[in-house]
Design a protein around this motif. Sequence first.
Motif, PDB file in Angstrom:
ATOM      1  N   ASP A  62      12.889   6.268   4.843  1.00 32.88           N
ATOM      2  CA  ASP A  62      12.100   5.823   5.853  1.00 32.88           C
ATOM      3  C   ASP A  62      10.369   6.281   5.462  1.00 32.88           C
ATOM      4  OD1 ASP A  62      10.414   5.131   8.136  1.00 32.88           O
ATOM      5  OD2 ASP A  62      12.126   5.897   9.395  1.00 32.88           O
ATOM      6  N   VAL A  63       9.532   5.339   5.039  1.00 30.66           N
ATOM      7  CA  VAL A  63       8.426   5.649   4.918  1.00 30.66           C
ATOM      8  C   VAL A  63       7.480   5.433   6.046  1.00 30.66           C
ATOM      9  CG1 VAL A  63       8.551   4.770   2.441  1.00 30.66           C
ATOM     10  CG2 VAL A  63       7.880   3.086   4.134  1.00 30.66           C
ATOM     11  N   HIS A  64       8.084   5.599   7.254  1.00 26.87           N
ATOM     12  CA  HIS A  64       7.090   5.652   8.475  1.00 26.87           C
ATOM     13  C   HIS A  64       7.501   6.803   9.544  1.00 26.87           C
ATOM     14  CE1 HIS A  64       6.510   0.862   8.440  1.00 26.87           C
ATOM     15  NE2 HIS A  64       5.708   1.590   7.473  1.00 26.87           N
ATOM     16  N   ALA A  65       7.679   7.718   8.615  1.00 31.25           N
ATOM     17  CA  ALA A  65       8.329   9.222   9.410  1.00 31.25           C
ATOM     18  C   ALA A  65       7.295   9.618  10.137  1.00 31.25           C
ATOM     19  CB  ALA A  65       8.912  10.211   8.430  1.00 31.25           C
TER      20      ALA A  65
ATOM     21  N   PRO B  63       2.294   3.201  10.112  1.00 31.45           N
ATOM     22  CA  PRO B  63       0.512   3.313   9.486  1.00 31.45           C
ATOM     23  C   PRO B  63      -0.152   1.747   9.444  1.00 31.45           C
ATOM     24  CG  PRO B  63       2.459   3.427   7.728  1.00 31.45           C
ATOM     25  CD  PRO B  63       3.183   3.303   9.185  1.00 31.45           C
ATOM     26  N   HIS B  64       0.656   0.624   9.884  1.00 31.79           N
ATOM     27  CA  HIS B  64       0.210  -0.578   9.660  1.00 31.79           C
ATOM     28  C   HIS B  64      -0.637  -1.069  10.888  1.00 31.79           C
ATOM     29  CE1 HIS B  64       2.560  -1.137   6.265  1.00 31.79           C
ATOM     30  NE2 HIS B  64       3.585  -0.516   6.793  1.00 31.79           N
ATOM     31  N   TYR B  65      -1.385   0.251  11.214  1.00 31.84           N
ATOM     32  CA  TYR B  65      -2.176  -0.028  12.683  1.00 31.84           C
ATOM     33  C   TYR B  65      -3.308  -1.020  12.618  1.00 31.84           C
ATOM     34  CZ  TYR B  65      -4.666   3.654  10.680  1.00 31.84           C
ATOM     35  OH  TYR B  65      -5.330   4.524   9.696  1.00 31.84           O
TER      36      TYR B  65
ATOM     37  N   TYR C 197       9.899  -8.632   7.603  1.00 31.78           N
ATOM     38  CA  TYR C 197      10.656  -8.123   6.760  1.00 31.78           C
ATOM     39  C   TYR C 197      10.577  -6.686   6.818  1.00 31.78           C
ATOM     40  CZ  TYR C 197      12.298  -7.455   1.807  1.00 31.78           C
ATOM     41  OH  TYR C 197      12.798  -7.151   0.634  1.00 31.78           O
ATOM     42  N   HIS C 198       9.237  -6.191   6.848  1.00 34.44           N
ATOM     43  CA  HIS C 198       9.091  -4.526   6.814  1.00 34.44           C
ATOM     44  C   HIS C 198       8.476  -4.559   8.126  1.00 34.44           C
ATOM     45  CE1 HIS C 198       7.654  -0.702   5.414  1.00 34.44           C
ATOM     46  NE2 HIS C 198       6.524  -0.928   5.857  1.00 34.44           N
ATOM     47  N   ASN C 199       8.622  -3.279   8.881  1.00 34.12           N
ATOM     48  CA  ASN C 199       8.031  -2.975  10.059  1.00 34.12           C
ATOM     49  C   ASN C 199       6.423  -2.796   9.999  1.00 34.12           C
ATOM     50  OD1 ASN C 199       7.580  -2.187  12.766  1.00 34.12           O
ATOM     51  ND2 ASN C 199       8.561  -0.318  12.777  1.00 34.12           N
TER      52      ASN C 199
ATOM     53  N   PRO D 237       0.738  -1.249   0.036  1.00 33.64           N
ATOM     54  CA  PRO D 237       0.008  -0.038  -0.072  1.00 33.64           C
ATOM     55  C   PRO D 237       0.676   1.304  -0.045  1.00 33.64           C
ATOM     56  CG  PRO D 237      -0.072  -1.137   2.057  1.00 33.64           C
ATOM     57  CD  PRO D 237       0.581  -2.121   1.286  1.00 33.64           C
ATOM     58  N   HIS D 238       2.140   1.287   0.283  1.00 33.17           N
ATOM     59  CA  HIS D 238       3.159   2.329   0.064  1.00 33.17           C
ATOM     60  C   HIS D 238       3.368   2.503  -1.253  1.00 33.17           C
ATOM     61  CE1 HIS D 238       4.370   2.464   4.319  1.00 33.17           C
ATOM     62  NE2 HIS D 238       4.763   1.100   4.338  1.00 33.17           N
ATOM     63  N   PHE D 239       3.172   1.720  -2.027  1.00 35.79           N
ATOM     64  CA  PHE D 239       3.369   2.000  -3.544  1.00 35.79           C
ATOM     65  C   PHE D 239       2.234   1.529  -4.719  1.00 35.79           C
ATOM     66  CE2 PHE D 239       7.251   1.274  -1.101  1.00 35.79           C
ATOM     67  CZ  PHE D 239       7.719   2.570  -1.235  1.00 35.79           C
TER      68      PHE D 239
END
Length: 302
Positions: free
Chosen positions: A130-133, A137-139, A201-203, A57-59
């Motif tokens: 960093d895409v979680h600045a 967002p994966h809440y 893999y990803h946070n 969903p980031h890209f």
Amino acid sequence: MKRLSLFLALSLALSGSAFAQQKLNVVTTTADLASITQEVGGDRVDVNSIAKGYQDPHFVEPKPSFLLLLRKADLLEVVGLDLEVGWLPPLLDQSRNTKIRPGGAGYLDVSSGVEILDRPTGNVNRSMGDVHAMGNPHYWIDPANAVRIAIQISKKLSALRPNDAPYFAARLETFKKRMNEANKKWTALLAPYRGAKIVTYHNSWPNFVRRYGLNVVGFVEPKPGVPPSPSHTFELINLMKDQKVKAILVEPYFDLKTPQSIAERTGASLLVMYPSVGARPELDDYFKLFDRNINELVKVLR
Ligand SMILES: [Zn+2]
């Protein structure tokens, strides 16, 4: 008599159409928001998600069909915290639908009413990609947050369609009850593995692991959104051997090559975890998504 029945038929037809209000057109950025909206909105909403559950969903690659969806939307729901920042703003501009813009009556950012982890404490820093600045967002991968999302959706739908407010409220209650029951089962399944060490893999899983007491000791990505590097992978392998990590969790849209080689060199199991509804065709609601993930997770933690 004939005239009377014609009159009756006409008035029935008219009152029928007055009651059958058009469904609310809801567009969500992710399939999880769409699933929860469907639970709350029932047959009073028509819901479409832009990102599919099998996509990162980031890209998301913009398509003309997304513009059409946004143009006719009554309500746009977003995850927020910059999850969609790379692709949504230009689509929103081009849709020329002012009511679904931030601040509009038809805009809902559900991040404002949920528990957010990894909130930045100092200056916001996007260095190294960093895409979680803005915070994680994966809440949505947490039953308590799913309920909080549903509450906000119910409020918004009721504001847009006050006549249907009791309908949405009743469906929200049903959703809460089902989620409570399901979460009891999921908690019991994972209870024997409290404190188990894993690598992801990803946070994407901080809310999930906190809910069920798991312990993420590292990530395959050096930073969220940054592909694995040889030096980081080397350090991670040593850490995993040292800490006896049992599993590496990977979303379906990442390249499995690096996680696979890490698994081989550490003896950890590699598990594809699905972060979103629709990641596979049969995982078509939030409950099925969690059932599948938790059942498979138990197998690799055993
Ligand atoms: Zn992310």
